[in-house]
Design a protein around this motif. Structure first.
Motif, short mmCIF file in Angstrom:
data_model
loop_
_atom_site.label_atom_id
_atom_site.label_comp_id
_atom_site.label_asym_id
_atom_site.label_seq_id
_atom_site.Cartn_x
_atom_site.Cartn_y
_atom_site.Cartn_z
N TYR A 1 0.83 -1.20 0.00
CA TYR A 1 0.00 0.00 0.00
C TYR A 1 0.87 1.26 0.00
N ASP A 2 1.96 1.23 0.74
CA ASP A 2 2.87 2.37 0.75
C ASP A 2 3.47 2.59 -0.64
N GLN B 1 1.25 4.46 -3.25
CA GLN B 1 0.86 5.85 -3.03
C GLN B 1 1.36 6.75 -4.16
#
Length: 258
Positions: A78-79, A82
């Motif tokens: 998820y990071d 971004q």
């Protein structure tokens, strides 16, 4: 005057020996083990317990570590996602490599070994958060996806009772008073293996008509990008994340939504 001898307190054997040998000693005293043959049987049993207990504990530990590792990898994924707009308009080679390595880690720890035999985990509503499908160069220009039209969220609804999937691609047309619309593609699927489904295009359309008029000239180009027909390998699925690879070499990462 006589000197009293210091007598060391007797240490009981049970304080030094493990419980299992003590049990055997008690069995000997009580004449339960009455022959060398029986003693050998008991000894072998003790060895088997010692040998087989450890792997069971180790397996339980590995399951806990695997679950923890998957959670950590999902956070890292998820990071990494971004600020890249799902990767549709291109990402750097370093970023793409980073994401695909994280995807591979998750795939190696897939908690659902035979996804098509557990389609209840696949059913429902999903939102695309990453794909290697890309709209670059002249394609992006022809579709007006640079300044005139904004690509919104991409959703997928899977109805396992009907064997159908609906992909919905949202758009906003700035030149038409911020007109909102969508491309809707309906497809059917059939189980091909324990992890693969064959997908068949049924129909598609754009609403409202004003947005359809914008895409009319390049509709086949648009449909060719998002048409799901082919096959899809479900490589990872849990309660809130799904990963798939299609016959064109694309990767799809989706999260469950209500």
């Amino acid at each position: 005057m006589a000197t009293k001898a210091l007598i060391q307190p007797q240490i009981r054997v049970s304080h030094l020996s493990p419980p299992l040998p003590n049990t055997i000693e008690m069995m000997i005293r009580n004449n339960i083990i009455n022959s060398p043959r029986n003693f050998n049987k008991i000894s072998r049993f003790v060895q088997q317990r010692t040998i087989f207990a450890a792997p069971e504990q180790q397996q339980q530990s590995n399951v806990e570590v695997s679950h923890s590792t998957s959670s950590q990898v999902k956070i890292q994924l998820y990071d990494a996602l971004q600020g890249i707009n799902r990767g549709i308009f291109g990402v750097s080679s370093d970023k793409k490599f980073e994401i695909e390595e994280l995807v591979k880690q998750l795939e190696s720890e897939n908690p659902t070994f035979e996804p098509t035999l557990s389609l209840d985990k696949v059913a429902g509503n999903w939102k695309l958060i990453y794909s290697t499908i890309s709209i670059l160069g002249s394609k992006r220009t022809k579709l007006g996806l640079r300044d005139f039209i904004t690509l919104g969220d991409l959703y997928q609804n899977i109805d396992i009772s009907q064997g159908k999937a609906v992909n919905v691609i949202k758009f906003n047309a700035r030149g038409l008073s911020l007109l909102s619309g969508e491309l809707r593609i309906e497809a059917s699927f059939k189980i091909a293996s324990k992890s693969r489904v064959d997908i068949f295009y049924n129909n598609s359309g754009i609403t409202p008509d004003q947005l359809m008029n914008v895409f009319q000239k390049n509709y086949n180009l648009l449909l060719g990008i998002f048409n799901p027909e082919g096959w899809l390998e479900i490589t990872y699925v849990d309660e809130n994340l799904r990963i798939g690879r299609d016959d064109k070499g694309n990767i799809f990462v989706l999260e469950r939504v209500n």
